[in-house]
Design an enzyme around this catalytic site. Structure first.
Site, mmCIF file in Angstrom:
data_model
loop_
_atom_site.group_PDB
_atom_site.id
_atom_site.type_symbol
_atom_site.label_atom_id
_atom_site.label_comp_id
_atom_site.label_asym_id
_atom_site.label_seq_id
_atom_site.Cartn_x
_atom_site.Cartn_y
_atom_site.Cartn_z
ATOM 1 N N HIS A 155 0.289 0.694 6.407
ATOM 2 C CA HIS A 155 1.438 0.236 7.211
ATOM 3 C C HIS A 155 1.214 0.732 8.643
ATOM 4 O O HIS A 155 0.181 0.428 9.243
ATOM 5 C CB HIS A 155 2.705 0.772 6.550
ATOM 6 C CG HIS A 155 4.009 0.227 7.045
ATOM 7 N ND1 HIS A 155 4.116 -0.828 7.910
ATOM 8 C CD2 HIS A 155 5.294 0.602 6.783
ATOM 9 C CE1 HIS A 155 5.405 -1.061 8.154
ATOM 10 N NE2 HIS A 155 6.134 -0.207 7.490
ATOM 11 N N HIS A 208 -2.780 -9.124 6.657
ATOM 12 C CA HIS A 208 -1.338 -8.929 6.661
ATOM 13 C C HIS A 208 -0.738 -9.610 5.443
ATOM 14 O O HIS A 208 -1.195 -10.684 5.050
ATOM 15 C CB HIS A 208 -0.702 -9.504 7.945
ATOM 16 C CG HIS A 208 0.652 -8.952 8.200
ATOM 17 N ND1 HIS A 208 1.768 -9.498 7.628
ATOM 18 C CD2 HIS A 208 1.069 -7.886 8.928
ATOM 19 C CE1 HIS A 208 2.819 -8.792 8.002
ATOM 20 N NE2 HIS A 208 2.425 -7.814 8.801
ATOM 21 N N ASP A 215 -1.844 -3.994 14.808
ATOM 22 C CA ASP A 215 -2.408 -2.664 15.037
ATOM 23 C C ASP A 215 -3.838 -2.689 15.553
ATOM 24 O O ASP A 215 -4.376 -1.647 15.919
ATOM 25 C CB ASP A 215 -2.366 -1.851 13.739
ATOM 26 C CG ASP A 215 -0.956 -1.430 13.399
ATOM 27 O OD1 ASP A 215 -0.184 -1.196 14.346
ATOM 28 O OD2 ASP A 215 -0.617 -1.355 12.222
HETATM 29 N N1 CMC Z 1 -10.514 -5.344 4.830
HETATM 30 C C1 CMC Z 1 -11.207 -5.851 3.784
HETATM 31 N N2 CMC Z 1 -10.648 -6.588 2.797
HETATM 32 C C2 CMC Z 1 -9.320 -6.785 2.854
HETATM 33 C C3 CMC Z 1 -8.551 -6.292 3.917
HETATM 34 C C4 CMC Z 1 -9.182 -5.542 4.913
HETATM 35 N N3 CMC Z 1 -8.477 -5.037 5.942
HETATM 36 N N4 CMC Z 1 -7.262 -6.642 3.721
HETATM 37 C C5 CMC Z 1 -7.235 -7.352 2.594
HETATM 38 N N5 CMC Z 1 -8.483 -7.447 2.062
HETATM 39 C C6 CMC Z 1 -8.883 -8.200 0.861
HETATM 40 C C7 CMC Z 1 -8.471 -7.460 -0.406
HETATM 41 O O1 CMC Z 1 -9.509 -6.604 -0.846
HETATM 42 C C8 CMC Z 1 -8.243 -8.616 -1.338
HETATM 43 O O2 CMC Z 1 -9.478 -9.113 -1.757
HETATM 44 P P1 CMC Z 1 -9.657 -9.729 -3.266
HETATM 45 O O3 CMC Z 1 -8.721 -10.909 -3.314
HETATM 46 O O4 CMC Z 1 -11.091 -10.083 -3.348
HETATM 47 O O5 CMC Z 1 -9.267 -8.626 -4.207
HETATM 48 C C9 CMC Z 1 -7.612 -9.680 -0.442
HETATM 49 O O6 CMC Z 1 -8.136 -9.415 0.864
HETATM 50 C C10 CMC Z 1 -6.094 -9.653 -0.390
HETATM 51 O O7 CMC Z 1 -5.690 -8.346 -0.013
HETATM 52 P P2 CMC Z 1 -4.413 -7.594 -0.568
HETATM 53 O O8 CMC Z 1 -4.631 -6.125 -0.476
HETATM 54 O O9 CMC Z 1 -4.046 -8.166 -1.913
HETATM 55 O O10 CMC Z 1 -3.320 -8.069 0.472
HETATM 56 P P3 CMC Z 1 -1.932 -7.394 0.728
HETATM 57 O O11 CMC Z 1 -1.041 -8.451 1.247
HETATM 58 O O12 CMC Z 1 -1.463 -6.651 -0.479
HETATM 59 O O13 CMC Z 1 -2.230 -6.276 1.837
HETATM 60 C C11 CMC Z 1 -2.550 -5.227 3.927
HETATM 61 C C12 CMC Z 1 -1.980 -6.446 3.195
HETATM 62 C C13 CMC Z 1 -2.081 -5.251 5.380
HETATM 63 C C14 CMC Z 1 -2.008 -3.930 3.279
HETATM 64 C C15 CMC Z 1 -4.103 -5.259 3.846
HETATM 65 O O14 CMC Z 1 -4.594 -6.443 4.463
HETATM 66 C C16 CMC Z 1 -4.753 -4.015 4.456
HETATM 67 O O15 CMC Z 1 -4.912 -2.998 3.760
HETATM 68 N N6 CMC Z 1 -5.139 -4.093 5.771
HETATM 69 C C17 CMC Z 1 -5.697 -2.934 6.454
HETATM 70 C C18 CMC Z 1 -4.580 -1.992 6.874
HETATM 71 C C19 CMC Z 1 -3.768 -2.546 8.044
HETATM 72 O O16 CMC Z 1 -4.319 -3.003 9.040
HETATM 73 N N7 CMC Z 1 -2.427 -2.430 7.931
HETATM 74 C C20 CMC Z 1 -1.504 -2.829 9.003
HETATM 75 C C21 CMC Z 1 -0.648 -3.985 8.634
HETATM 76 S S1 CMC Z 1 0.174 -4.704 10.049
HETATM 77 C C22 CMC Z 1 1.226 -3.476 10.637
HETATM 78 C C23 CMC Z 1 2.377 -3.237 9.737
HETATM 79 O O17 CMC Z 1 3.226 -4.133 9.575
HETATM 80 O O18 CMC Z 1 2.458 -2.148 9.211
#
Ligand code: CMC
Length: 390
Positions: free
Chosen positions: A228, A269, A326
């Site tokens: 987050h 996201h 971010d």
């Molecule tokens: N790098 C590599 N792979 C990723 C990433 C990433 N940053 N984000 C998602 N994926 C992959 C994930 O491994 C999954 O792959 P698969 O379908 O093969 O298993 C797929 O993309 C979907 O990801 P998810 O984790 O199911 O997606 P989510 O909606 O649960 O998570 C997220 C969203 C923001 C937590 C995630 O994209 C992440 O961890 N990003 C990095 C951390 C980040 O930048 N966070 C800030 C978010 S914006 C500010 C805020 O609002 O807080």
């Protein structure tokens, strides 16, 4: 599953109705109270946006003046709070200090308030918005070993914060206009984002009838996580680790490797699956701020290159992973002299406005206590066995 649905991570569950912020993730649209984020970023100010989020409408001139006066009036914190802060280790993470200190505000400001009275609720909301920068700057100064600084109420919200952060008695610190405007823009972009993890936490705690300071303290704790708000700090750490354009390929491969926990921080996201409109604004602003401040940061070139390479990579394209808010914000904070460990605190200052807007909305239309169900996966019924027979 009986009479409830299984939705871990709440990917398909609306937890409340709200009239504050609208997001269309497919089309990269974000609006506060109907106003597009692009227009607010260009034409408004953080304090005006705060009024809008809390009250639902943009203020006229008299309302704006009154609101700004009220916020300014509440910028001081009780002197005893400095004693509380002095107890923290000098290198305590400022987010750890923030959640503790903000939670403790209830002991100074809550007892005499009747939360059934909308005016008293608004007073608590204003107090929180006003005191967050004062507390944040105090956390930084505690770490630096500098004497306390007090809010200069002749300054505007963001100038005052920068002044409290960086003024030292021996030097004549002048807040730069460029820095204040850049900070104001980042605060506008981070002010609210509907039911993200920290705001949902604030609402869940709020649903128990807990006081607003406890609600916001819980929001700060939720924001701290690297998935987050903690991502802005993680992005800078990641860029520094990558170090050079020649290493980008290695890190992209790490991010794609399912056996490696590494993720490209600042990418992806839950809601935006096309682009994050805040990221587009911040990317432009980062260039402008570096130019205006005459700063050249190799991390900016590295970030651009990383973005370009990731956006052409099938892994990221297929999963619709784009830079989020971010990805570039840390580069601006760094140019403004904000240390990396304070990045998430910056997010918390801005998001306090969203948290209290949601808390006000929820308090005006009470909903039942938030109480999710679970799918039980443990043992079926069995009989107790005495310790000697196990
Ligand atoms: N790098 C590599 N792979 C990723 C990433 C990433 N940053 N984000 C998602 N994926 C992959 C994930 O491994 C999954 O792959 P698969 O379908 O093969 O298993 C797929 O993309 C979907 O990801 P998810 O984790 O199911 O997606 P989510 O909606 O649960 O998570 C997220 C969203 C923001 C937590 C995630 O994209 C992440 O961890 N990003 C990095 C951390 C980040 O930048 N966070 C800030 C978010 S914006 C500010 C805020 O609002 O807080």
């Amino acid at each position: 599953l009986g009479y409830f649905t299984y939705d871990p991570g709440f990917t398909a569950t609306a937890s409340c109705s709200s009239a504050i912020t609208f997001i269309d993730g497919g089309n990269g649209i974000l609006r506060y109270r109907g106003y597009p984020i692009e227009q607010l970023a260009k034409q408004s100010s953080f304090i005006e946006v705060a009024y809008l989020l809390l009250n639902g409408e943009l203020p006229n001139r008299a309302e704006f003046t009154e609101f700004r006066k009220d916020i300014t009036y509440h910028t001081m914190v009780h002197e005893k709070l400095n004693n509380f802060m002095a107890g923290f280790h000098y290198d305590a993470h400022p987010m750890a200090m923030m959640s503790g200190v903000v939670g403790s505000l209830a002991s100074f400001y809550h007892d005499r308030l009747d939360m059934r009275d909308p005016e008293q609720r608004m007073l608590a909301a204003k107090r929180l918005i006003a005191k967050m920068p004062t507390i944040a700057a105090a956390c930084y100064r505690h770490h630096m070993g500098w004497p306390s600084s007090y809010p200069q109420n002749r300054l505007g919200y963001t100038e005052r914060f920068l002044d409290m952060m960086f003024s030292v008695p021996a030097e004549d610190y002048q807040v730069s206009e460029v820095a204040a405007r850049a900070m104001d823009l980042l605060f506008i972009l981070h002010a609210d984002h509907e039911q993200n993890a920290s705001t949902s936490t604030v609402r869940l705690v709020g649903s128990t009838g807990a006081n607003p300071y406890a609600c916001v303290a819980s929001g700060i704790a939720a924001l701290w996580g690297p998935a987050h708000g903690g991502a802005n700090e993680a992005v800078l750490t990641m860029l520094e680790q990558i170090g050079d354009v020649s290493q980008i390929g290695k890190y992209i491969n790490k991010a794609k490797d399912k056996n490696d926990p590494f993720r490209l921080m600042g990418f992806g996201h839950r809601v935006y699956k096309n682009f994050d409109p805040r990221a587009a604004i911040i990317r432009e602003a980062a260039h402008a701020v570096l130019d205006d401040l005459g700063v050249s940061d190799p991390l900016m070139d590295l970030a651009r290159e990383l973005e370009q390479i990731a956006l052409k990579d099938d892994y990221f394209v297929e999963r619709k992973l784009y830079p989020n808010v971010d990805f570039y914000s840390g580069i601006i904070y760094k140019a403004l002299g904000i240390p990396t460990s304070m990045f998430t605190v910056m997010f918390a200052i801005a998001r306090t406005t969203g948290w209290v807007a949601h808390w006000l909305e929820q308090s005006a239309n009470p909903t039942p206590i938030g109480r999710p169900r679970q799918v039980y996966t443990g043992a079926t019924e069995r009989n107790y066995v005495g310790i000697d027979n196990r």
